[in-house]
Scaffold this motif. Structure first.
Motif, mmCIF file in Angstrom:
data_model
loop_
_atom_site.group_PDB
_atom_site.id
_atom_site.type_symbol
_atom_site.label_atom_id
_atom_site.label_comp_id
_atom_site.label_asym_id
_atom_site.label_seq_id
_atom_site.Cartn_x
_atom_site.Cartn_y
_atom_site.Cartn_z
ATOM 1 N N TYR A 24 0.831 -1.197 0.000
ATOM 2 C CA TYR A 24 0.000 0.000 0.000
ATOM 3 C C TYR A 24 0.872 1.257 0.000
ATOM 4 O O TYR A 24 0.647 2.170 -0.784
ATOM 5 C CB TYR A 24 -0.934 0.025 1.219
ATOM 6 C CG TYR A 24 -2.075 -0.944 1.133
ATOM 7 C CD1 TYR A 24 -3.082 -0.783 0.187
ATOM 8 C CD2 TYR A 24 -2.172 -2.021 2.001
ATOM 9 C CE1 TYR A 24 -4.141 -1.675 0.104
ATOM 10 C CE2 TYR A 24 -3.228 -2.907 1.929
ATOM 11 C CZ TYR A 24 -4.204 -2.727 0.982
ATOM 12 O OH TYR A 24 -5.261 -3.604 0.897
ATOM 13 N N TYR A 28 0.813 4.177 -2.858
ATOM 14 C CA TYR A 28 0.511 5.590 -2.588
ATOM 15 C C TYR A 28 1.621 6.490 -3.126
ATOM 16 O O TYR A 28 1.372 7.554 -3.668
ATOM 17 C CB TYR A 28 0.352 5.847 -1.091
ATOM 18 C CG TYR A 28 -0.717 5.043 -0.399
ATOM 19 C CD1 TYR A 28 -1.841 4.568 -1.069
ATOM 20 C CD2 TYR A 28 -0.603 4.747 0.952
ATOM 21 C CE1 TYR A 28 -2.819 3.827 -0.406
ATOM 22 C CE2 TYR A 28 -1.573 4.026 1.620
ATOM 23 C CZ TYR A 28 -2.679 3.563 0.933
ATOM 24 O OH TYR A 28 -3.642 2.847 1.594
ATOM 25 N N GLU A 51 -6.384 12.657 4.092
ATOM 26 C CA GLU A 51 -5.879 11.617 3.210
ATOM 27 C C GLU A 51 -6.323 11.929 1.781
ATOM 28 O O GLU A 51 -7.476 12.262 1.557
ATOM 29 C CB GLU A 51 -6.483 10.286 3.669
ATOM 30 C CG GLU A 51 -6.112 9.111 2.818
ATOM 31 C CD GLU A 51 -6.739 7.831 3.344
ATOM 32 O OE1 GLU A 51 -6.266 7.321 4.371
ATOM 33 O OE2 GLU A 51 -7.705 7.359 2.734
ATOM 34 N N HIS A 55 -5.419 7.350 -2.032
ATOM 35 C CA HIS A 55 -5.320 6.270 -1.054
ATOM 36 C C HIS A 55 -6.617 5.460 -1.028
ATOM 37 O O HIS A 55 -6.588 4.234 -0.969
ATOM 38 C CB HIS A 55 -5.028 6.827 0.333
ATOM 39 C CG HIS A 55 -3.676 7.446 0.448
ATOM 40 N ND1 HIS A 55 -3.060 7.648 1.663
ATOM 41 C CD2 HIS A 55 -2.810 7.925 -0.485
ATOM 42 C CE1 HIS A 55 -1.874 8.215 1.467
ATOM 43 N NE2 HIS A 55 -1.715 8.395 0.171
#
Length: 88
Positions: A24, A28, A51, A55
């Protein structure tokens, strides 16, 4: 605006360049190098303040895994819980 499929294609490219795994955190950081993102993709998420939408789009690959056309559903990616995705 890049959609979930565009992001998933980027994740596949990243995984292929990194031993078959795309975490992850790596997604990102590196998806913008593989996918042309719009201002909406980099804007703050409404559901998760602080965020970027990117994401959420990355995580949606797993969340939408039961839908036709989803890369996990179609066998193009395998979800690795709490890590990211790998290519089969």
């Amino acid at each position: 605006m890049a959609d979930e499929i565009d992001i998933a294609r980027g994740v596949v490219q990243i995984a292929n360049a990194n031993g078959g795994l795309c975490t992850y955190k790596r997604a990102y950081r590196e998806v913008p190098n593989h996918v042309q993102l719009s201002a909406a993709n980099t804007a703050p998420s409404i559901k998760r303040p602080g965020e970027p939408m990117l994401h959420q789009l990355v995580r949606n690959i797993k969340s939408h895994q039961t839908m036709l056309g989803n890369f996990v559903h179609d066998g193009r990616l395998v979800h690795v819980p709490r890590v990211g995705f790998r290519v089969p």
